[in-house]
Design an enzyme around this catalytic site. Sequence first.
Site, PDB file in Angstrom:
ATOM      1  N   TRP A  39       0.804  -1.235   0.000  1.00  0.00           N
ATOM      2  CA  TRP A  39       0.000   0.000   0.000  1.00  0.00           C
ATOM      3  C   TRP A  39       0.830   1.275   0.000  1.00  0.00           C
ATOM      4  O   TRP A  39       0.302   2.361  -0.187  1.00  0.00           O
ATOM      5  CB  TRP A  39      -0.930   0.009   1.222  1.00  0.00           C
ATOM      6  CG  TRP A  39      -2.145  -0.833   1.059  1.00  0.00           C
ATOM      7  CD1 TRP A  39      -2.535  -1.516  -0.060  1.00  0.00           C
ATOM      8  CD2 TRP A  39      -3.161  -1.086   2.044  1.00  0.00           C
ATOM      9  NE1 TRP A  39      -3.718  -2.166   0.160  1.00  0.00           N
ATOM     10  CE2 TRP A  39      -4.130  -1.920   1.454  1.00  0.00           C
ATOM     11  CE3 TRP A  39      -3.350  -0.690   3.372  1.00  0.00           C
ATOM     12  CZ2 TRP A  39      -5.264  -2.350   2.136  1.00  0.00           C
ATOM     13  CZ3 TRP A  39      -4.473  -1.133   4.057  1.00  0.00           C
ATOM     14  CH2 TRP A  39      -5.418  -1.951   3.441  1.00  0.00           C
ATOM     15  N   GLU A  62      11.961  -6.589  -8.881  1.00  0.00           N
ATOM     16  CA  GLU A  62      11.194  -5.418  -9.312  1.00  0.00           C
ATOM     17  C   GLU A  62      12.113  -4.469 -10.079  1.00  0.00           C
ATOM     18  O   GLU A  62      12.862  -3.688  -9.461  1.00  0.00           O
ATOM     19  CB  GLU A  62      10.634  -4.668  -8.099  1.00  0.00           C
ATOM     20  CG  GLU A  62       9.638  -5.441  -7.293  1.00  0.00           C
ATOM     21  CD  GLU A  62       8.719  -4.489  -6.526  1.00  0.00           C
ATOM     22  OE1 GLU A  62       7.500  -4.512  -6.776  1.00  0.00           O
ATOM     23  OE2 GLU A  62       9.210  -3.716  -5.698  1.00  0.00           O
ATOM     24  N   SER A 106       4.312  -2.513 -12.072  1.00  0.00           N
ATOM     25  CA  SER A 106       3.162  -2.236 -12.943  1.00  0.00           C
ATOM     26  C   SER A 106       2.254  -3.441 -13.176  1.00  0.00           C
ATOM     27  O   SER A 106       1.654  -3.578 -14.241  1.00  0.00           O
ATOM     28  CB  SER A 106       3.626  -1.638 -14.281  1.00  0.00           C
ATOM     29  OG  SER A 106       4.192  -0.366 -14.053  1.00  0.00           O
ATOM     30  N   GLY A 150       1.717  -2.905  -6.361  1.00  0.00           N
ATOM     31  CA  GLY A 150       1.648  -1.597  -5.705  1.00  0.00           C
ATOM     32  C   GLY A 150       0.330  -0.916  -5.998  1.00  0.00           C
ATOM     33  O   GLY A 150      -0.683  -1.170  -5.343  1.00  0.00           O
ATOM     34  N   GLY A 151       0.329  -0.065  -7.014  1.00  0.00           N
ATOM     35  CA  GLY A 151      -0.855   0.742  -7.347  1.00  0.00           C
ATOM     36  C   GLY A 151      -2.157  -0.045  -7.409  1.00  0.00           C
ATOM     37  O   GLY A 151      -3.179   0.386  -6.862  1.00  0.00           O
TER      38      GLY A 151
HETATM   39  P1  PGA Z   1       3.479  -0.766  -8.863  1.00  0.00           P
HETATM   40  O1  PGA Z   1       4.455  -0.858  -7.578  1.00  0.00           O
HETATM   41  O2  PGA Z   1       2.687  -2.044  -8.897  1.00  0.00           O
HETATM   42  O3  PGA Z   1       2.622   0.441  -8.592  1.00  0.00           O
HETATM   43  O4  PGA Z   1       4.351  -0.614 -10.052  1.00  0.00           O
HETATM   44  C1  PGA Z   1       5.097  -2.054  -7.255  1.00  0.00           C
HETATM   45  C2  PGA Z   1       5.923  -1.847  -6.022  1.00  0.00           C
HETATM   46  O5  PGA Z   1       6.427  -0.740  -5.802  1.00  0.00           O
HETATM   47  O6  PGA Z   1       6.100  -2.777  -5.213  1.00  0.00           O
END
Ligand code: PGA
Length: 270
Positions: free
Chosen positions: A28, A181, A227, A248-249
């Site tokens: 989050w 990542e 992403s 993430g998002g």
């Molecule tokens: P994202 O972030 O899915 O928004 O690209 C991933 C993360 O930072 O763990």
Amino acid sequence: MGYSLYFAFKFKEKMASGERPLLIVGNWKMYKTLSEGEAFVRKLLPQVPNGNPRVYLAVPFTAIKPLSDICQGTSLVIGAQNMHDANEGAFTGEIAGRMLKEAGARFVILGHSERRHLFHESDEFINRKVKRAVSEGIQPLLCIGESLKDREEGNTLKTLRDQLCRCLSDIKTENLLLAYEPVWAIGSNIVATPAMIEEAHGLCREVLKDIFGEELAKRIPILYGGSVNDTNARSLIEEANVDGLLVGGASLNVDSFSKIVHYNQMRVNL
Ligand code: PGA
């Protein structure tokens, strides 16, 4: 073979080939007040049936205790996004592993690229944090990834190897999660290609074998993050060497996140 059947087939093949659990982890970041977090979790919980695969949520510190109380006895696992390496001390604004542990955190994200780049965390500092998390019995989720510059200069694999070796120096545990990542894929809407993920995860698995030995290394899940959303999650999780996703998002919206959880669950049930 229909689309769903094909995925079910691939999934069964994957489960048969290893003992690693498939994981969906939401991060989050600095979003959601406690009341927003509670509303999210109450809506998500009925969609997370007990058993595998488990779903992890890395939430702000203020939400750890109340959300882990709500999630007690369920397959939704609450964790933190960072911690300090010291047991306690005069570190204004920091948080210790034992504080997280008592609040109910069962895992902690360490070495996220936002910590590395915005807060200048070194591999050595991250290594000390991983050690502390292990000694506290909190499962570390170590993040590594190359920058765009590393990739453009042909240094991706060297960067990943260096980060892994330094962050995992002198660590002995199988209670570890790893996330690849790529820095350029985080929050950019640009997802790494299957070939890039395969290459990076293959390298990670090799380095894990060098560090921990074959038996232990094959049980450590390697997640992909960067992403991920409810449209691309389904194919990403089918990659041969992907044991889960760090989101993430798309973990901020309960409908998107539920869809990602559902894809994973669906394959278990088929
Ligand atoms: P994202 O972030 O899915 O928004 O690209 C991933 C993360 O930072 O763990």
